[in-house]
Write a protein that holds these residues in place. Structure first.
Motif, PDB file in Angstrom:
ATOM      1  N   ASN A 264      82.678  56.053  -8.638  1.00  0.00           N
ATOM      2  CA  ASN A 264      83.051  54.754  -9.174  1.00  0.00           C
ATOM      3  C   ASN A 264      82.079  53.625  -8.807  1.00  0.00           C
ATOM      4  N   ARG A 265      81.379  53.739  -7.731  1.00  0.00           N
ATOM      5  CA  ARG A 265      80.463  52.670  -7.366  1.00  0.00           C
ATOM      6  C   ARG A 265      79.294  53.260  -6.586  1.00  0.00           C
ATOM      7  N   LYS A 266      78.107  52.925  -7.034  1.00  0.00           N
ATOM      8  CA  LYS A 266      76.903  53.422  -6.369  1.00  0.00           C
ATOM      9  C   LYS A 266      76.105  52.251  -5.849  1.00  0.00           C
ATOM     10  N   SER A 267      75.952  52.218  -4.553  1.00  0.00           N
ATOM     11  CA  SER A 267      75.132  51.202  -3.887  1.00  0.00           C
ATOM     12  C   SER A 267      74.786  51.757  -2.514  1.00  0.00           C
ATOM     13  N   LEU A 268      73.814  51.119  -1.864  1.00  0.00           N
ATOM     14  CA  LEU A 268      73.381  51.616  -0.563  1.00  0.00           C
ATOM     15  C   LEU A 268      74.517  51.504   0.469  1.00  0.00           C
ATOM     16  N   LEU A 269      75.253  50.397   0.457  1.00  0.00           N
ATOM     17  CA  LEU A 269      76.371  50.248   1.405  1.00  0.00           C
ATOM     18  C   LEU A 269      77.452  51.283   1.151  1.00  0.00           C
ATOM     19  N   ARG A 270      77.664  51.559  -0.161  1.00  0.00           N
ATOM     20  CA  ARG A 270      78.643  52.583  -0.488  1.00  0.00           C
ATOM     21  C   ARG A 270      78.161  53.949  -0.006  1.00  0.00           C
ATOM     22  N   GLN A 271      76.844  54.191  -0.128  1.00  0.00           N
ATOM     23  CA  GLN A 271      76.293  55.451   0.351  1.00  0.00           C
ATOM     24  C   GLN A 271      76.436  55.567   1.875  1.00  0.00           C
ATOM     25  N   LEU A 272      76.240  54.455   2.572  1.00  0.00           N
ATOM     26  CA  LEU A 272      76.405  54.469   4.025  1.00  0.00           C
ATOM     27  C   LEU A 272      77.877  54.713   4.418  1.00  0.00           C
ATOM     28  N   ASP A 273      78.798  54.132   3.654  1.00  0.00           N
ATOM     29  CA  ASP A 273      80.214  54.422   3.896  1.00  0.00           C
ATOM     30  C   ASP A 273      80.496  55.907   3.658  1.00  0.00           C
ATOM     31  N   GLY A 274      79.872  56.436   2.609  1.00  0.00           N
ATOM     32  CA  GLY A 274      80.023  57.853   2.320  1.00  0.00           C
ATOM     33  C   GLY A 274      79.492  58.721   3.451  1.00  0.00           C
ATOM     34  N   LEU A 275      78.320  58.296   4.043  1.00  0.00           N
ATOM     35  CA  LEU A 275      77.777  59.050   5.176  1.00  0.00           C
ATOM     36  C   LEU A 275      78.770  59.070   6.347  1.00  0.00           C
ATOM     37  N   ASN A 276      79.389  57.918   6.567  1.00  0.00           N
ATOM     38  CA  ASN A 276      80.387  57.846   7.643  1.00  0.00           C
ATOM     39  C   ASN A 276      81.562  58.786   7.369  1.00  0.00           C
ATOM     40  N   LEU A 277      81.983  58.845   6.078  1.00  0.00           N
ATOM     41  CA  LEU A 277      83.082  59.746   5.713  1.00  0.00           C
ATOM     42  C   LEU A 277      82.674  61.208   5.880  1.00  0.00           C
ATOM     43  N   ARG A 278      81.410  61.553   5.508  1.00  0.00           N
ATOM     44  CA  ARG A 278      80.937  62.937   5.632  1.00  0.00           C
ATOM     45  C   ARG A 278      80.863  63.349   7.107  1.00  0.00           C
ATOM     46  N   LEU A 279      80.386  62.425   7.934  1.00  0.00           N
ATOM     47  CA  LEU A 279      80.360  62.718   9.367  1.00  0.00           C
ATOM     48  C   LEU A 279      81.784  62.859   9.928  1.00  0.00           C
ATOM     49  N   GLY A 280      82.713  62.068   9.390  1.00  0.00           N
ATOM     50  CA  GLY A 280      84.121  62.180   9.790  1.00  0.00           C
ATOM     51  C   GLY A 280      84.699  63.531   9.424  1.00  0.00           C
ATOM     52  N   CYS A 281      84.277  64.092   8.264  1.00  0.00           N
ATOM     53  CA  CYS A 281      84.734  65.427   7.869  1.00  0.00           C
ATOM     54  C   CYS A 281      84.362  66.455   8.939  1.00  0.00           C
ATOM     55  N   ILE A 282      83.117  66.340   9.413  1.00  0.00           N
ATOM     56  CA  ILE A 282      82.658  67.285  10.448  1.00  0.00           C
ATOM     57  C   ILE A 282      83.457  67.089  11.740  1.00  0.00           C
ATOM     58  N   MET A 283      83.760  65.833  12.091  1.00  0.00           N
ATOM     59  CA  MET A 283      84.507  65.554  13.317  1.00  0.00           C
ATOM     60  C   MET A 283      85.904  66.180  13.269  1.00  0.00           C
ATOM     61  N   PHE A 284      86.634  65.983  12.161  1.00  0.00           N
ATOM     62  CA  PHE A 284      87.979  66.552  12.046  1.00  0.00           C
ATOM     63  C   PHE A 284      87.938  68.078  11.941  1.00  0.00           C
ATOM     64  N   ALA A 285      86.944  68.589  11.230  1.00  0.00           N
ATOM     65  CA  ALA A 285      86.815  70.039  11.110  1.00  0.00           C
ATOM     66  C   ALA A 285      86.505  70.669  12.473  1.00  0.00           C
ATOM     67  N   LYS A 286      85.738  69.947  13.301  1.00  0.00           N
ATOM     68  CA  LYS A 286      85.440  70.451  14.653  1.00  0.00           C
ATOM     69  C   LYS A 286      86.719  70.624  15.477  1.00  0.00           C
ATOM     70  N   GLU A 287      87.681  69.676  15.409  1.00  0.00           N
ATOM     71  CA  GLU A 287      88.945  69.788  16.142  1.00  0.00           C
ATOM     72  C   GLU A 287      89.727  71.015  15.677  1.00  0.00           C
ATOM     73  N   ALA A 288      89.759  71.231  14.365  1.00  0.00           N
ATOM     74  CA  ALA A 288      90.458  72.405  13.837  1.00  0.00           C
ATOM     75  C   ALA A 288      89.758  73.687  14.254  1.00  0.00           C
ATOM     76  N   TYR A 289      88.426  73.658  14.275  1.00  0.00           N
ATOM     77  CA  TYR A 289      87.654  74.846  14.643  1.00  0.00           C
ATOM     78  C   TYR A 289      87.934  75.257  16.090  1.00  0.00           C
ATOM     79  N   MET A 290      87.991  74.290  17.010  1.00  0.00           N
ATOM     80  CA  MET A 290      88.190  74.591  18.430  1.00  0.00           C
ATOM     81  C   MET A 290      89.590  75.143  18.704  1.00  0.00           C
ATOM     82  N   LEU A 291      90.555  74.829  17.861  1.00  0.00           N
ATOM     83  CA  LEU A 291      91.918  75.325  18.046  1.00  0.00           C
ATOM     84  C   LEU A 291      92.176  76.663  17.359  1.00  0.00           C
TER      85      LEU A 291
END
Length: 261
Positions: A154-181
């Motif tokens: 819906n929206r493409k801009s550098l700030l939006r891309q940076l927000d997306g990077l934060n969300l992608r890194l968050g995916c790895i963080m939550f997946a890591k908690e599930a992986y360890m359990l």
């Protein structure tokens, strides 16, 4: 004229008169006889007293023997009574000990059964709790990824891309908690999810690099990337230490790439 009869009567009177007047010798004999009678009476009394004393001594000896017998009998009865009481107390103690021991074993058995049942329920609940946490972290990671997908369309801009990077890194963080359990097949599934999230982080970095080419002042955006990288380093390091061939090398390469901004 006096007759011979008169003379005989007179002679008798004379003799009786002479006999009526005792001599001193006769008086002493009479007193001695009286004294002898008194001594005889005293001797007789002493003999009676002696016999009475002997009788009393015999009765006293009898009563002493009887008293000693009763004392011994009472002592024996006391000893028997003490032994009887001690026996009763011992028997009562044994019965009480047996009863309380049996009751204790019953209560102990019931307590152990309840404890084992509680442990089983606790283990089941703990297992269910872990499963719920694994499922929760996995779903949050997927939801986070879907949010970025929606925002990118819906929206493409550098700030939006940076927000997306934060969300992608968050995916790895939550997946890591599930992986360890997780374990077994569930862990293999989460491993695949982490590998995909790492790929998407790199795709997001490609888009950010493309957007940065058209920006003159890149320092602000690079500062944002560095800050998010620093927050992600602990998560990356934990997953890399697992030496999982599906994502460890990819995570190490992504970490190096982020550190270069």
């Amino acid at each position: 004229m006096k007759t011979p009869l008169h003379l005989f009567i007179g002679l008798l009177l004379l003799v009786s008169t002479v006999q009526a007047k005792p001599t001193p010798t006769d008086s002493l004999k009479a007193q001695q006889a009286l004294i002898n009678k008194r001594f005889d009476s005293l001797a007789t009394g002493l003999q009676k007293l002696s016999r009475t004393n002997d009788s009393l001594n015999k009765e006293l000896t009898y009563f002493r023997a009887k008293e000693d017998f009763y004392v011994m009998a009472v002592d024996r009865q006391g000893s028997h009574f003490e032994w009887f009481i001690a026996t009763l107390i011992t028997i009562a103690g044994l019965i009480s000990y047996s009863y309380f021991s049996r009751q204790f074993n019953i209560i102990k058995g019931e307590g152990e059964a309840q404890l084992n049942s509680f442990k089983e329920e606790h283990n089941l609940m703990a297992s269910d709790y872990v499963k719920v946490k694994i499922d929760l972290y996995s779903k949050i990671a997927k939801i986070t990824n879907n949010i970025d997908v929606y925002n990118s369309k819906n929206r493409k801009s550098l700030l939006r891309q940076l927000d997306g990077l934060n969300l992608r890194l968050g995916c790895i963080m939550f997946a890591k908690e599930a992986y360890m359990l997780s374990k077994g097949e569930e862990r293999e599934k989460i491993t695949d999810d982490i590998a995909n999230y790492v790929i998407r982080v790199n795709n997001k970095l490609d888009q950010i690099d493309l957007e940065l080419k058209s920006v003159e002042d890149k320092s602000t955006y690079i500062g944002i990337i560095k800050k998010r990288y620093e927050n992600s380093v602990p998560v990356f390091d934990v997953l890399i230490s697992q030496n999982n061939s599906s994502f460890s090398s990819k995570l190490a390469a992504t970490k190096d790439r982020l550190s270069q901004y």
